[in-house]
Motif scaffolding. Structure first.
Motif, mmCIF file in Angstrom:
data_model
loop_
_atom_site.group_PDB
_atom_site.id
_atom_site.type_symbol
_atom_site.label_atom_id
_atom_site.label_comp_id
_atom_site.label_asym_id
_atom_site.label_seq_id
_atom_site.Cartn_x
_atom_site.Cartn_y
_atom_site.Cartn_z
ATOM 1 N N THR A 39 0.832 -1.203 0.000
ATOM 2 C CA THR A 39 0.000 0.000 0.000
ATOM 3 C C THR A 39 0.865 1.251 0.000
ATOM 4 N N LEU A 40 1.864 1.244 0.871
ATOM 5 C CA LEU A 40 2.731 2.420 0.982
ATOM 6 C C LEU A 40 3.408 2.712 -0.354
ATOM 7 N N ALA A 41 3.839 1.646 -1.004
ATOM 8 C CA ALA A 41 4.473 1.822 -2.311
ATOM 9 C C ALA A 41 3.449 2.345 -3.331
ATOM 10 N N ASN A 42 2.270 1.725 -3.307
ATOM 11 C CA ASN A 42 1.229 2.112 -4.278
ATOM 12 C C ASN A 42 0.816 3.573 -4.157
ATOM 13 N N ILE A 43 0.679 4.003 -2.913
ATOM 14 C CA ILE A 43 0.178 5.370 -2.733
ATOM 15 C C ILE A 43 1.310 6.402 -2.802
ATOM 16 N N GLY A 44 2.525 5.924 -2.994
ATOM 17 C CA GLY A 44 3.664 6.846 -3.100
ATOM 18 C C GLY A 44 3.992 7.518 -1.783
ATOM 19 N N ALA A 45 3.889 6.764 -0.695
ATOM 20 C CA ALA A 45 4.177 7.329 0.632
ATOM 21 C C ALA A 45 5.630 7.783 0.725
ATOM 22 N N THR A 46 5.849 8.859 1.447
ATOM 23 C CA THR A 46 7.202 9.333 1.715
ATOM 24 C C THR A 46 7.633 8.758 3.062
ATOM 25 N N PRO A 47 8.668 7.927 3.062
ATOM 26 C CA PRO A 47 9.014 7.251 4.330
ATOM 27 C C PRO A 47 9.212 8.218 5.493
ATOM 28 N N GLU A 48 9.889 9.345 5.241
ATOM 29 C CA GLU A 48 10.184 10.218 6.386
ATOM 30 C C GLU A 48 8.969 10.972 6.906
ATOM 31 N N ASN A 49 7.913 11.012 6.097
ATOM 32 C CA ASN A 49 6.713 11.683 6.583
ATOM 33 C C ASN A 49 5.672 10.699 7.099
ATOM 34 N N THR A 50 6.084 9.455 7.228
ATOM 35 C CA THR A 50 5.152 8.419 7.648
ATOM 36 C C THR A 50 5.560 7.893 9.021
ATOM 37 N N VAL A 51 4.583 7.757 9.895
ATOM 38 C CA VAL A 51 4.859 7.267 11.249
ATOM 39 C C VAL A 51 3.905 6.131 11.585
ATOM 40 N N PHE A 52 4.458 5.032 12.021
ATOM 41 C CA PHE A 52 3.638 3.925 12.515
ATOM 42 C C PHE A 52 3.691 3.920 14.034
ATOM 43 N N VAL A 53 2.530 3.912 14.645
ATOM 44 C CA VAL A 53 2.444 3.901 16.112
ATOM 45 C C VAL A 53 1.674 2.652 16.520
ATOM 46 N N SER A 54 2.175 1.967 17.533
ATOM 47 C CA SER A 54 1.475 0.762 17.978
ATOM 48 C C SER A 54 1.446 0.702 19.491
ATOM 49 N N GLY A 55 0.658 -0.225 19.991
ATOM 50 C CA GLY A 55 0.568 -0.421 21.439
ATOM 51 C C GLY A 55 1.390 -1.620 21.851
ATOM 52 N N ILE A 56 0.741 -2.607 22.468
ATOM 53 C CA ILE A 56 1.440 -3.819 22.885
ATOM 54 C C ILE A 56 0.627 -5.027 22.429
ATOM 55 N N GLY A 57 1.322 -6.030 22.019
ATOM 56 C CA GLY A 57 0.692 -7.250 21.523
ATOM 57 C C GLY A 57 1.472 -7.712 20.322
ATOM 58 N N CYS A 58 1.103 -8.881 19.790
ATOM 59 C CA CYS A 58 1.831 -9.390 18.625
ATOM 60 C C CYS A 58 1.822 -8.355 17.501
ATOM 61 N N SER A 59 0.633 -7.841 17.193
ATOM 62 C CA SER A 59 0.504 -6.908 16.073
ATOM 63 C C SER A 59 1.340 -5.652 16.294
ATOM 64 N N SER A 60 1.518 -5.290 17.537
ATOM 65 C CA SER A 60 2.168 -4.013 17.830
ATOM 66 C C SER A 60 3.677 -4.015 17.590
ATOM 67 N N ARG A 61 4.221 -5.188 17.235
ATOM 68 C CA ARG A 61 5.623 -5.215 16.811
ATOM 69 C C ARG A 61 5.794 -4.614 15.415
ATOM 70 N N PHE A 62 4.682 -4.404 14.783
ATOM 71 C CA PHE A 62 4.630 -3.958 13.388
ATOM 72 C C PHE A 62 5.600 -2.826 13.034
ATOM 73 N N PRO A 63 5.639 -1.745 13.820
ATOM 74 C CA PRO A 63 6.476 -0.607 13.412
ATOM 75 C C PRO A 63 7.951 -0.971 13.180
ATOM 76 N N TYR A 64 8.434 -1.966 13.902
ATOM 77 C CA TYR A 64 9.851 -2.323 13.735
ATOM 78 C C TYR A 64 10.148 -2.847 12.336
ATOM 79 N N TYR A 65 9.093 -3.235 11.631
ATOM 80 C CA TYR A 65 9.287 -3.894 10.340
ATOM 81 C C TYR A 65 8.951 -3.004 9.146
ATOM 82 N N VAL A 66 8.613 -1.753 9.427
ATOM 83 C CA VAL A 66 8.263 -0.855 8.324
ATOM 84 C C VAL A 66 9.288 0.272 8.274
ATOM 85 N N GLU A 67 9.888 0.464 7.123
ATOM 86 C CA GLU A 67 10.976 1.440 6.993
ATOM 87 C C GLU A 67 10.395 2.861 6.891
ATOM 88 N N THR A 68 9.904 3.319 8.028
ATOM 89 C CA THR A 68 9.402 4.688 8.173
ATOM 90 C C THR A 68 9.806 5.088 9.594
#
Ligand code: SF4
Lengths: 340, 620
Positions: A39-68
């Protein structure tokens, strides 16, 4: 913008980090990660202007895996942290990653308010109907009777429906997707990104370890045509392998029903046409449960209103234009006196 | 104060303490505030103590609905709101009942006898009318039917009875202005401005004010009413205003934001007695200050942390119970080493405690109250003007060291007003807030070798992409790390970073007296004024005692141990059950005498003075 984005369109690979992904093999999170990176690639996201925020849980490890930019916060509080990020810098594109426990149990209050306020961000709620990271306890979305380490005789409390909750909280964008739906999910997420305001996307996510196949009734690829409806604005809510089934509105019962075109006098005209701006319809659609009904995915509800961060900054801009930021004058307002 | 010779002449007083007490609806806070303003404009030093009831609209006439405002003012330095009022203005029986125990024997009581009817007496729990028996024989009583006198004075303005009676606080104020020879003009100006849209109400209030004043002018010599003159206090030349603690703190934070050129974002949730900070910061929109009234205390601090992550300075304000809720998030800010300023306007605890009453019992919570080894900077404010300086310092330290800074104020400081010499922002020292923009060798936990602060790279900056979180990270890369040795190293470096701040703060000084004296009274926070006066008086009595006031609670000043051990004996005076005493004992093996008070009321000078006398061996 950095040079790279100027010269070359980024691909999903550009949104992968150097960190080893640590979910259990076969976890639905992998597919979602891929869909998000696409999606990020498709929409032409700018990595430095993109922030992933998560809480706690399996899913919340997500930000570590996205280059933003990314912030892995504390249990349930991601909506509040993300609100602060967005208020401080509305130019940032904020993505929130949460789960059914994080977002609807410990963080239910924050989820309610981020939706009500309509803070501009994309909220992805990975619903696996279980607590994964703490090893398998039932969650607020677990089906009644779920046996888990903390409910050895089966859970006795009713689960909540995330999308119904979101609509009740006043969300202006509610959508649903499935982890493995690599075709649909990027489209849904792109719509979520387009929508200004809090976009709520429930993603059915299979936890292969603690709650495997819980969504199998409607997610199995070979049965999907008969068990899911992909809602599209302005199009009839039709499903089925032969595209001959659909949803109709029963006025007497004030309820939705399934019908087969050509049976009992039902014609294609009788099939409800999806109107994503109709909240009542949205509320009915999200309550349809498998196996009695097909599960509705896609963009279920979407209306555009001013977002909270826009409104806050509008007030500030207005005040800046009409006032001045003279500190010395500020503290001298009111009654002062001079000692010679 | 001496009231033995009633006459129309002025008696000259060094200082006097007046308490206005009435029902919540009687407008005593307004009366007191306006009297303070006029007193300040006339150049006296002053300190006020608004004493609110806990209930918003308590039943009329009850003791728990009494709202009082105490002001101590003088031509001499005044640093507390006064131990014992010399003059009590009591608008009803309940106000008399509640305030009488604190009144100085021989003091003057002005009562609205019109309010001493059977119903009000019953509500206050008086079986007999105290104005008609000898229960007040230790005091001088001036009975006036203020209600009736007020109604007469405003009868030409066609107000309803309710509105007319409301003006009685202005009548009373007029009389008190006459007593202390203060001008009416600032009050009439204020009334005209306040009731611009309802000129009849403005006129009626002014008429009541004038009538109260005129009553004094025509009073007979046989009355207990007497005029006093309190001169100007010699202050440094400059421009002044009155300010309370929360207002000054809000301005201090804003000044810090200007001096460091760092935008502010406050996330807060309403709570007594901190809400006025939220209100104040909400009005700084033209300065670009963003305020967010969150859904709860946790969201409040989390939004502040989010703002700091995004490159603003996040602030959150609350009181003890709210800070308790924020605890986990403070840990996140410690772990991710993000700056955030946490304001705790302390109140009596535990749990809900007494929201409108003051206490200093969140010291442990501030210094130690988190899971893990989790040090933060803790600063304490001591009075309204100090709040301004501490506000700036909190912004400076948080951003320079990438750390949460907890500011401890309290309900007393928050609401008390004092004259404040207005600073010129252009003359205050600026400081640089650094954002990392150089991708060369960057990782988010790369440290400045001097401050040990980690690099602050804000989202939006190309080439600096990074992820942080509450999981332990590698010292060398900033990535998640469960390595045992690394956790030891990171724990150590977090502690060292905070400890090192002791080199960036002032050394501990002696505020009154000398290093090495026989006795020292050590205090922190709002007890400063009372300790100062007590030590001053004790020194006047020839006792070799000094006053040490600690503003930097954590880290403690680097010379504090040596200083404290230079005294033969140390008293630690605080409004809790001995928390600073424990802290200093734990840090320095200091064997001090602990003087504590948790009644919800500030220390009296006399209480500390008595302790000094006993500890100095002057009395046993
Ligand atoms: S526990 Fe379940 S949800 Fe968590 S990573 Fe493993 S499979 Fe995925």
């Amino acid at each position: 913008m950095n040079e790279q984005t100027d010269v070359k369109k980024l691909t999903f690979k550009d949104f992968e980090t150097d960190q080893e992904v640590r979910w259990c093999p076969g976890c639905g999170d992998y597919a979602i990660l891929k869909a998000v990176q696409m999606t990020l690639a498709n929409i032409g996201a700018t990595p430095e202007n993109t922030v992933f925020v998560s809480g706690i849980g399996c899913s919340s490890r997500f930000p570590y895996y996205v280059e933003t930019y990314g912030f892995h916060t504390i249990h349930g509080r991601a909506p509040a942290v993300a609100t602060g990020v967005k208020l401080a810098n509305p130019d940032l594109d904020v993505w929130l990653v949460t789960g059914d426990g994080d977002g609807l149990s410990i963080g239910g209050n924050h989820m309610l308010h981020v939706l009500r306020r309509n803070v501009n961000m994309q909220i992805m709620l990975f619903n696996n109907e279980i607590y994964g990271l703490t090893k398998g306890q039932y969650s607020p979305t677990s089906k009644l009777g779920t046996r888990s380490p903390s409910t050895p005789f089966g859970s006795v409390d009713l689960p909540l429906s995330p999308c119904a909750f979101a609509l009740g909280a006043g969300a202006r964008f509610v959508a649903r997707g499935i982890d493995t739906g690599l075709k649909e999910l990027p489209l849904i997420l792109a719509r979520a990104k387009d929508h200004v305001g809090a976009s709520f996307v429930e993603i059915f996510q299979n936890c292969i370890v603690f709650n495997d196949k819980t969504f199998e009734g409607f997610t199995l690829k070979k049965e999907a045509a008969n068990t899911q409806i992909y809602a599209e604005h302005g199009k009839p809510l039709i499903y089925g392998k032969d595209r001959n089934k659909g949803l109709i509105f029963n006025r007497d019962k004030f309820a939705l029903e399934t019908a087969v075109i050509g049976e009992n006098g039902v014609t294609e005209k009788d099939i409800l046409v999806h109107d994503e701006t109709n909240k009542i319809l949205a509320q009915m659609l999200v309550e349809l449960k498998s196996p009695e009904f097909p599960v509705v995915c896609g963009v279920i509800y979407c209306v555009q209103e001013e977002s909270y961060d826009q409104a806050v900054h509008k007030q500030i801009e207005h005040a800046k234009k009409n006032g001045n930021d003279d500190f010395n004058a500020l503290i001298r307002k009111g009654r002062t006196w001079t000692v010679e | 104060m001496n009231v033995q010779n009633p006459a129309q002449d002025f008696d000259e007083l060094d200082s006097v303490c007046v308490r206005f007490a009435g029902d919540s609806g009687d407008g005593m806070q307004l009366t007191g505030t306006q009297f303070s303003v006029v007193t300040a404009l006339e150049g006296s030093d002053l300190s006020t103590f608004p004493d609110f009831p806990a209930e918003i609209r308590a039943p009329v006439g009850t003791t728990f609905g009494v709202s009082a405002f105490q002001i101590n003012f003088g031509s001499v330095e005044v640093s507390t709101a006064g131990d014992e009022p010399d003059v009590l203005v009591a608008m009803n029986p309940a106000a008399l009942k509640v305030s009488l125990p604190g009144l100085r024997k021989g003091g003057l009581i002005i009562v609205d006898e019109g309010a001493f009817n059977k119903r009000n007496l019953d509500k206050a729990g008086y079986f007999d009318n105290p104005l008609e028996n000898d229960s007040l024989s230790d005091y001088q009583i001036q009975k006036l039917d203020i209600t009736k006198l007020t109604l007469e004075s405003v009868k030409d303005f066609g107000l309803g009875n309710k509105d007319a009676v409301r003006s009685k606080n202005m009548w009373t104020l007029g009389l008190v202005l006459w007593m202390f020879d203060r001008p009416r003009k600032p009050i009439t100006d204020w009334l005209e401005e306040k009731f611009k849209k309802i000129p009849d109400v403005a006129k009626a209030n002014i008429a009541a004010l004038n009538a109260g004043h005129a009553y004094g002018e025509t009073v007979e010599a046989s009355s207990n009413l007497q005029r006093y003159h309190v001169g100007k206090h010699k202050e440094e030349p400059g421009e002044y205003r009155t300010v309370n603690g929360n207002q000054a703190l809000a301005w201090g934070l804003l000044a810090g934001s200007k001096l460091g050129e760092i935008p502010l974002m406050l996330g807060s949730y309403p709570i007594t007695p901190a809400s006025s900070l939220l209100h104040a910061l909400s009005s700084f929109k033209e300065f670009g200050v963003i305020t967010f009234q969150a859904e709860d205390e946790i969201a409040a601090i989390c939004s502040a942390i989010g703002a700091s992550f995004a490159g603003s300075l996040g602030i959150t304000s609350s009181s003890g119970p709210g800070i308790a809720l924020k605890t986990e998030a403070i840990g996140l800010a410690i772990s991710t080493e993000l700056p955030v300023v946490i304001i705790d306007i302390q109140r009596a605890g535990p749990s809900t405690g007494m929201p409108t009453k003051t206490e200093q019992s969140d010291l442990y919570q501030a210094v130690c109250g988190r899971n893990g080894d989790a040090p933060v900077v803790v600063l304490a404010t001591s009075n309204p003007q100090d709040c301004f300086d501490v506000g700036i310092e909190a912004v400076r330290l948080a951003t320079k060291y990438m750390t949460p800074v907890m500011v401890l104020s309290d309900g007393y400081i928050a609401n008390a007003s004092e004259p404040w010499k207005l600073p010129d922002i252009n003359k205050l020292e600026k400081f640089q807030v650094n954002f990392c923009t150089n991708p060369e060798g960057f990782h988010p936990f790369k440290r400045d070798p001097l401050t040990l602060a980690r690099a602050w790279a804000k989202p939006g900056t190309p080439g600096m992409l990074h992820r942080i979180g509450g999981i332990e990270k590698s010292y060398d890369t900033g990535h998640i790390s469960y390595d045992p040795a690394n956790h030891q190293k990171m724990t150590d470096i977090r502690a060292e970073k905070i400890a090192n701040i002791a080199n960036d703060i002032a050394e501990q000084s002696v505020s009154l007296g000398n290093e090495g004296s026989k006795l020292a009274v050590v205090g922190w926070g709002s007890t400063r004024g009372a300790i100062h006066q007590a030590v001053k008086r004790a020194r006047g009595e020839g006792i070799d005692v000094s006053h040490v006031h600690i503003g930097n609670i954590w880290p403690l000043p680097r010379n504090l141990e040596t200083l404290l051990k230079s005294f033969d004996k140390v008293i630690i005076a605080e409004m809790n059950n001995g928390q600073m005493n424990h802290l200093l004992r734990a840090e320095y093996l200091l064997d001090a005498y602990s003087l504590t008070k948790v009644t919800g009321q500030p220390f009296k000078i006399s209480e500390i003075l008595e302790c000094i006398r006993v500890q100095a061996g002057e009395r046993s």
